[in-house]
Design a protein around this motif. Sequence first.
Motif, PDB file in Angstrom:
ATOM      1  N   VAL A 325       0.844  -1.202   0.000  1.00 46.18           N
ATOM      2  CA  VAL A 325       0.000   0.000   0.000  1.00 46.18           C
ATOM      3  C   VAL A 325       0.878   1.250   0.000  1.00 46.18           C
ATOM      4  O   VAL A 325       0.622   2.207  -0.738  1.00 46.18           O
ATOM      5  CB  VAL A 325      -0.938   0.006   1.214  1.00 46.18           C
ATOM      6  N   TYR A 326       1.911   1.235   0.831  1.00 48.20           N
ATOM      7  CA  TYR A 326       2.851   2.354   0.884  1.00 48.20           C
ATOM      8  C   TYR A 326       4.248   1.833   0.576  1.00 48.20           C
ATOM      9  O   TYR A 326       4.532   0.648   0.656  1.00 48.20           O
ATOM     10  CB  TYR A 326       2.852   2.989   2.285  1.00 48.20           C
ATOM     11  N   THR A 327       5.122   2.751   0.221  1.00 53.02           N
ATOM     12  CA  THR A 327       6.515   2.380   0.014  1.00 53.02           C
ATOM     13  C   THR A 327       7.415   3.287   0.843  1.00 53.02           C
ATOM     14  O   THR A 327       7.037   4.439   1.128  1.00 53.02           O
ATOM     15  CB  THR A 327       6.913   2.509  -1.491  1.00 53.02           C
ATOM     16  N   GLU A 328       8.517   2.745   1.267  1.00 50.87           N
ATOM     17  CA  GLU A 328       9.472   3.536   2.056  1.00 50.87           C
ATOM     18  C   GLU A 328      10.560   4.075   1.137  1.00 50.87           C
ATOM     19  O   GLU A 328      11.139   3.340   0.353  1.00 50.87           O
ATOM     20  CB  GLU A 328      10.095   2.664   3.152  1.00 50.87           C
TER      21      GLU A 328
END
Length: 329
Positions: A325-328
Amino acid sequence: MAQVKVAIKTVDEKEMLRLYHEMLLVRRLEEEAARLYQQGKIGGFLHLYIGQEAVASGVMSVRLPKDRVLTAYRDHGVAIACGIEAKVVMAELLGKATGAAKGKGGSMHLADIHKNFWGGYAIVGGHLPLAVGMALADQYNGDDAVTICMFGDGATNIGYFHESLNLSKVWKLRLLWICENNQYGMGTSVERSSAVVEMKQKAEGYEMPNSSVNGMDVLAVRSATQEALGTVRETGSPYFLEIVTYRYRGHSMGDPERYRDSKEIERWQKDDPIAIFRSKLIAEGHFDPEAIAGEEARVEQEIQEAIDFAESSPNPEPAELYTDVYTES
């Protein structure tokens, strides 16, 4: 329409056979996908690429690995031509964990960033600004890759299209715009929806070099794409390539196809890209019918293995809803 004529001898026999194998593989995968959809094993929407195989194979046969690729939701053929295995495509269609997007993307969202295939997109024309952003990022980073953005004729009538072409020319981005003109935007013909029927004319408003090619001839597509990519690499500016093709099936599996008659489809099927290429390979003495039949048998085996792999693969775990869902950064 100006057509690019290509002598078959300009492509070696190994590549010719690979192109034939790939186009036939896409055709058979699509036919089997339609069957599995009717059995209820594939859910959601399903847009088949049948009839347009020469476009994806011709274009991707001359791109460099560093060149990015984006396309619309009729993306199965492009995915395979970019190097995604048939079994991985089929698994994604069935929503399995072994699919290209772990079963979470389905038919319209195939992607593999490791192959620089940045996906199919379900919103008509929604990926065109993304292509501009990718090309702009390459420019900032001093990367000489080309971004290849494919879209249908229907996408040329929306704002995203004009904004994206304009900025790509203003900023002199290394972008190859490819319009797959398959004659219809959903159920509306080009003649009924566009003030001009040659999509390449729309590039003239941005003083963008452009051309058109017969999309039923894989070698013509290959040659036209090679020339277009060469222009982009040499000038560092965008190019617009219209590839005139035709889809033999409906817009999607739910399309009743009341907007065209069978005779029109039959006329285009006389120029079937796979059948014509097969005949050319045999007629010009590159392969005998037995060699072609052997390749066709290998395609059938690959398709059956893809179906078996997809059907036996596990469904995604519920926890997968919360991954990717998110990326770092």
